[in-house]
Design a protein around this motif. Structure first.
Motif, PDB file in Angstrom:
ATOM      1  N   SER A 122       0.917  -1.438   0.250  1.00 32.96           N
ATOM      2  CA  SER A 122      -0.041   0.085  -0.006  1.00 32.96           C
ATOM      3  C   SER A 122       0.851   1.077   0.090  1.00 32.96           C
ATOM      4  CB  SER A 122      -0.889   0.078   1.190  1.00 32.96           C
ATOM      5  OG  SER A 122      -1.763   0.968   1.119  1.00 32.96           O
ATOM      6  N   ALA A 123       1.995   1.204   0.776  1.00 31.87           N
ATOM      7  CA  ALA A 123       2.810   2.533   1.195  1.00 31.87           C
ATOM      8  C   ALA A 123       3.609   2.579  -0.423  1.00 31.87           C
ATOM      9  CB  ALA A 123       3.534   2.228   2.151  1.00 31.87           C
ATOM     10  N   VAL A 124       4.082   1.435  -0.778  1.00 33.34           N
ATOM     11  CA  VAL A 124       4.786   1.726  -2.012  1.00 33.34           C
ATOM     12  C   VAL A 124       3.851   2.108  -3.223  1.00 33.34           C
ATOM     13  CG1 VAL A 124       6.086   0.468  -3.848  1.00 33.34           C
ATOM     14  CG2 VAL A 124       6.417   0.103  -1.715  1.00 33.34           C
ATOM     15  N   GLY A 125       2.572   1.440  -3.266  1.00 35.37           N
ATOM     16  CA  GLY A 125       1.545   2.312  -4.144  1.00 35.37           C
ATOM     17  C   GLY A 125       1.427   3.506  -4.416  1.00 35.37           C
ATOM     18  N   TYR A 126       1.076   4.152  -3.149  1.00 34.99           N
ATOM     19  CA  TYR A 126       0.540   5.427  -2.928  1.00 34.99           C
ATOM     20  C   TYR A 126       1.957   6.211  -3.688  1.00 34.99           C
ATOM     21  CZ  TYR A 126      -3.710   5.027  -0.642  1.00 34.99           C
ATOM     22  OH  TYR A 126      -4.915   4.743  -0.154  1.00 34.99           O
ATOM     23  N   ALA A 127       3.211   6.011  -3.057  1.00 33.83           N
ATOM     24  CA  ALA A 127       4.324   6.545  -3.427  1.00 33.83           C
ATOM     25  C   ALA A 127       4.595   6.482  -5.157  1.00 33.83           C
ATOM     26  CB  ALA A 127       5.621   6.055  -2.767  1.00 33.83           C
ATOM     27  N   LEU A 128       4.290   5.458  -5.688  1.00 33.84           N
ATOM     28  CA  LEU A 128       4.305   5.528  -6.978  1.00 33.84           C
ATOM     29  C   LEU A 128       3.442   6.362  -7.849  1.00 33.84           C
ATOM     30  CD1 LEU A 128       4.840   1.440  -7.894  1.00 33.84           C
ATOM     31  CD2 LEU A 128       6.390   3.395  -8.381  1.00 33.84           C
ATOM     32  N   MET A 129       2.085   6.507  -7.131  1.00 31.22           N
ATOM     33  CA  MET A 129       1.234   7.451  -7.956  1.00 31.22           C
ATOM     34  C   MET A 129       1.666   8.864  -7.521  1.00 31.22           C
ATOM     35  SD  MET A 129      -2.486   5.544  -7.437  1.00 31.22           S
ATOM     36  CE  MET A 129      -2.306   5.016  -5.667  1.00 31.22           C
ATOM     37  N   ALA A 130       1.883   9.103  -6.515  1.00 33.96           N
ATOM     38  CA  ALA A 130       2.353  10.521  -5.877  1.00 33.96           C
ATOM     39  C   ALA A 130       3.379  11.190  -6.983  1.00 33.96           C
ATOM     40  CB  ALA A 130       2.644  10.452  -4.592  1.00 33.96           C
ATOM     41  N   GLY A 131       4.444  10.213  -7.451  1.00 31.10           N
ATOM     42  CA  GLY A 131       5.520  10.605  -8.182  1.00 31.10           C
ATOM     43  C   GLY A 131       5.220  10.261  -9.630  1.00 31.10           C
ATOM     44  N   ALA A 132       4.177   9.818  -9.920  1.00 30.13           N
ATOM     45  CA  ALA A 132       3.994   9.103 -11.225  1.00 30.13           C
ATOM     46  C   ALA A 132       4.250  10.094 -12.460  1.00 30.13           C
ATOM     47  CB  ALA A 132       2.735   8.772 -11.393  1.00 30.13           C
ATOM     48  N   GLN A 133       5.186   9.698 -13.471  1.00 28.51           N
ATOM     49  CA  GLN A 133       5.611  10.220 -14.414  1.00 28.51           C
ATOM     50  C   GLN A 133       4.842   9.755 -15.921  1.00 28.51           C
ATOM     51  OE1 GLN A 133       7.645  13.093 -14.090  1.00 28.51           O
ATOM     52  NE2 GLN A 133       7.281  12.598 -12.005  1.00 28.51           N
ATOM     53  N   GLY A 134       4.042   8.915 -15.669  1.00 25.32           N
ATOM     54  CA  GLY A 134       3.624   8.148 -16.879  1.00 25.32           C
ATOM     55  C   GLY A 134       2.538   7.379 -16.356  1.00 25.32           C
ATOM     56  N   ILE A 135       1.633   7.138 -17.452  1.00 24.35           N
ATOM     57  CA  ILE A 135       0.446   6.188 -17.066  1.00 24.35           C
ATOM     58  C   ILE A 135       1.062   4.852 -16.322  1.00 24.35           C
ATOM     59  CG2 ILE A 135      -1.399   4.709 -18.044  1.00 24.35           C
ATOM     60  CD1 ILE A 135      -1.786   7.813 -18.165  1.00 24.35           C
ATOM     61  N   GLY A 136       2.176   4.069 -16.791  1.00 22.76           N
ATOM     62  CA  GLY A 136       2.511   2.873 -16.419  1.00 22.76           C
ATOM     63  C   GLY A 136       2.740   2.997 -14.767  1.00 22.76           C
ATOM     64  N   MET A 137       3.207   4.084 -14.178  1.00 23.58           N
ATOM     65  CA  MET A 137       3.522   4.116 -12.694  1.00 23.58           C
ATOM     66  C   MET A 137       2.206   4.268 -11.800  1.00 23.58           C
ATOM     67  SD  MET A 137       6.873   6.885 -12.713  1.00 23.58           S
ATOM     68  CE  MET A 137       6.927   6.559 -10.699  1.00 23.58           C
ATOM     69  N   LEU A 138       1.195   5.176 -12.732  1.00 26.52           N
ATOM     70  CA  LEU A 138      -0.039   4.982 -11.880  1.00 26.52           C
ATOM     71  C   LEU A 138      -1.015   3.809 -11.931  1.00 26.52           C
ATOM     72  CD1 LEU A 138      -1.464   8.365 -14.039  1.00 26.52           C
ATOM     73  CD2 LEU A 138      -1.104   8.296 -11.339  1.00 26.52           C
ATOM     74  N   LEU A 139      -0.709   2.933 -13.023  1.00 31.93           N
ATOM     75  CA  LEU A 139      -1.298   1.738 -12.922  1.00 31.93           C
ATOM     76  C   LEU A 139      -0.563   0.816 -12.029  1.00 31.93           C
ATOM     77  CD1 LEU A 139      -2.066   1.146 -16.875  1.00 31.93           C
ATOM     78  CD2 LEU A 139      -3.502   2.066 -15.094  1.00 31.93           C
ATOM     79  N   LEU A 140       0.498   0.792 -11.908  1.00 27.71           N
ATOM     80  CA  LEU A 140       1.225  -0.130 -10.993  1.00 27.71           C
ATOM     81  C   LEU A 140       1.041   0.260  -9.818  1.00 27.71           C
ATOM     82  CD1 LEU A 140       3.217  -2.338 -10.251  1.00 27.71           C
ATOM     83  CD2 LEU A 140       5.036  -0.641 -10.595  1.00 27.71           C
ATOM     84  N   GLY A 141       0.887   1.653  -9.593  1.00 30.50           N
ATOM     85  CA  GLY A 141       0.420   2.016  -8.280  1.00 30.50           C
ATOM     86  C   GLY A 141      -1.179   1.665  -7.660  1.00 30.50           C
ATOM     87  N   ARG A 142      -1.935   1.791  -8.779  1.00 24.96           N
ATOM     88  CA  ARG A 142      -3.310   1.286  -8.688  1.00 24.96           C
ATOM     89  C   ARG A 142      -3.034  -0.438  -8.048  1.00 24.96           C
ATOM     90  NH1 ARG A 142      -7.738   3.174  -7.246  1.00 24.96           N
ATOM     91  NH2 ARG A 142      -9.054   2.312  -8.855  1.00 24.96           N
ATOM     92  N   VAL A 143      -2.325  -1.105  -8.908  1.00 27.91           N
ATOM     93  CA  VAL A 143      -2.440  -2.520  -8.589  1.00 27.91           C
ATOM     94  C   VAL A 143      -1.974  -2.933  -7.284  1.00 27.91           C
ATOM     95  CG1 VAL A 143      -1.289  -4.551  -9.034  1.00 27.91           C
ATOM     96  CG2 VAL A 143      -2.033  -3.107 -10.861  1.00 27.91           C
ATOM     97  N   LEU A 144      -0.949  -2.164  -6.659  1.00 26.56           N
ATOM     98  CA  LEU A 144      -0.290  -2.502  -5.329  1.00 26.56           C
ATOM     99  C   LEU A 144      -1.172  -2.112  -4.258  1.00 26.56           C
ATOM    100  CD1 LEU A 144       3.389  -1.322  -6.102  1.00 26.56           C
ATOM    101  CD2 LEU A 144       2.598  -3.431  -5.573  1.00 26.56           C
ATOM    102  N   THR A 145      -2.064  -0.962  -4.476  1.00 25.12           N
ATOM    103  CA  THR A 145      -2.769  -0.387  -3.544  1.00 25.12           C
ATOM    104  C   THR A 145      -4.098  -1.458  -3.601  1.00 25.12           C
ATOM    105  OG1 THR A 145      -3.863   1.219  -4.883  1.00 25.12           O
ATOM    106  CG2 THR A 145      -2.306   1.952  -3.253  1.00 25.12           C
TER     107      THR A 145
END
Length: 506
Positions: A122-145
């Motif tokens: 959960s913590a890693v997913g939110y960090a990815l979405m907060a610092g997202a530079q592209g759609i891939g980071m957003l989707l990975l953050g959503r998967v982890l959360t």
């Protein structure tokens, strides 16, 4: 499993529930319940359900974010119809994976450690979405959360049911849903003042609070007994009930019940109605709960309101719906141990049926010129729709959605989770709870993935009319398959499925 308060019966078989004088049983129940100190129990439940708060927060994260990213100036972050549907739905795919892993984690690590483990993805997913530079980071953050949400969905209801007693199990069993609703409401409220990156940062707060508090909470006495940790189980029950209570006799009955079910369920035993009937009921409820459309409505709430151009701005409508949802689930929590589970399920399904039917018929029959809609077959490019409606008739979709969420939150939201933890037998509880979560979120993924495509092809009214048909099926399923568990210990519920005698449930 649930501690039984009928402590004098520890040397009797399950038939004691029928032979022991009812008045004496009730008197003992009341005496024992009055002696308990619930403050520590409530603290343990609060620490656990912070995971549900985080789950509710993460689930509806796309609601304010999708409209913002549709108009994002950076092409690498801008959402189109295809990427928006994945951004909304991939969370549920992660939740299904989390439920699948919880089938092992619940029995290997235990309920408490499984909940704590969910904080990492959960913590890693939110960090990815907060610092997202592209759609891939957003989707990975959503998967982890989503994965974290799947683990907590399978672990928290079981943990709560196993540390609670029958006097408060219904109320505490609704707490996961209350906190999930509160998490969604906080997300909607913060969405009014924060941009999408800071919303992800805010999601880290309940995760950290949960893991810190759970470090000081006990494990489930039943899980500890199943692992042969008798002394630790006794200390856990003592901490939860209070040193000056008669927890020792309750401990002996729990120990006797766990001993009878110490083996894990085998493939041959699955054919036993005692095993497969409660599993089928729990899985069926989770399946029907998602088919009623609640995840689609929550994930695409602001887009749906922009589509129907209701009287207020979509972000304010979403917050209002979240507030109604919280109020409704609190009503369910305080009435569940009084009114009973089944009556609330009937009322809930009925309200959802009428609400979905109203929404579908409104969209189908009200002309676009009256409901303020330019394109009846898309939820995308919603920024181009009129900001203000032209007719007060557009209050209808807002009211219909509010009543739908109210109905869901009063019954099919919290009670499906509570019944899952109540009716599943101990020897199959870890695996079966994970199975319920997997089925639930695979269903949610399918619906959220295809929702926008169905709207594009057939119009927004089609999914709502489909949801109405499912809600009618929910009423039939409740009447034919769901047992009433109000005021029953987990031992009584298991005896009912083992013997089929309804006298155990009276």
């Amino acid at each position: 499993m649930e501690p039984s308060v009928r402590v004098p019966l520890v040397r009797k078989t399950s038939s004691s529930y029928r032979t022991f004088p009812e008045s004496a049983v009730k008197r003992l129940d009341k005496e024992y319940l009055r002696s308990l100190h619930n403050k520590r129990l409530y603290l343990a439940v609060f620490a656990a359900v912070l995971g549900n708060f985080n789950f509710g927060f993460a689930l509806v994260y796309p609601s304010p974010v999708i409209p913002a990213l549709e108009a994002h100036p950076n092409p690498a972050l801008r959402l189109d119809q295809h990427t928006a549907s994945w951004f909304g739905s991939v969370f549920t795919l992660g939740a299904a994976a989390g439920g699948l892993s919880a089938m092992l984690l619940n029995d290997r690590l235990g309920r408490k450690l499984s909940i704590m483990f969910s904080a990492v993805p959960s913590a890693v997913g939110y960090a990815l979405m907060a610092g997202a530079q592209g759609i891939g980071m957003l989707l990975l953050g959503r998967v982890l959360t989503g994965y974290a949400g799947g683990v907590t969905s399978a672990s928290i209801p079981v943990y709560i049911s196993e540390i609670s007693h029958p006097g408060v199990r219904g109320m505490l069993g609704a707490c996961p849903q209350i906190m999930a609703v509160l998490g969604s409401l906080v997300l909607y409220a913060l969405g009014l003042v924060l941009d999408w990156r800071w919303l992800a940062v805010a999601g880290e707060v309940p995760v950290l609070a949960m893991i810190v508090l759970l470090c000081f909470m006990p494990n489930s006495p039943r899980f500890l007994l199943s692992q042969g940790k008798d002394d630790e189980a006794l200390r856990s029950l003592c901490w939860l009930r209070g040193k000056d209570t008669d927890y020792a006799r309750e401990y002996e009955q729990i120990k006797d019940s766990v001993r009878k079910q110490s083996r894990r369920v085998s493939c041959a035993e699955i054919k036993d109605p005692f095993i497969y009937k409660p599993i089928l009921i729990a899985v069926g409820m989770r399946f029907l709960q998602q088919l009623s459309g609640v995840t689609c409505v929550l994930v695409y709430l602001q887009s749906i309101f922009k589509k129907t151009s209701v009287i207020l701005k979509p972000e304010y409508d979403a917050a209002l719906v979240g507030l109604v949802r919280l109020f409704s689930v609190v009503i369910a929590a305080v009435s569940m141990d009084k009114a009973g589970r089944k009556i609330l399920l009937f009322v809930s399904a009925g309200v959802m049926l009428v609400s979905n039917l109203t929404m579908g018929l409104y969209i189908h029959f009200v002309p676009a010129s009256q409901n303020g809609t330019i394109a009846n077959k898309t939820l995308m490019s919603s920024a181009s729709l009129p900001a203000e409606p032209t007719n007060y008739i557009t209050l209808i979709p807002l009211l219909a959605t509010m009543f739908f969420i109210m109905g869901y939150a009063m019954g099919w939201g919290p009670i499906t989770w509570l019944l899952m933890s109540e009716i599943l037998p101990l020897k199959a509880r870890g695996v079966a709870s994970g199975l319920c979560v997997v089925v639930s979120w695979l269903t949610a993924f399918t619906l959220t993935q295809f929702f926008l495509r169905v709207v594009e092809a057939f119009g927004l009214e089609v999914p709502f009319l489909f949801f109405a048909v499912i809600c009618a099926g929910n009423i039939l399923f409740t009447g034919c398959c769901v047992p009433e568990t109000k005021g029953r210990s987990l031992e009584q519920i298991e005896a009912f499925f083992r013997t089929g005698r309804r006298s155990f449930m009276r």
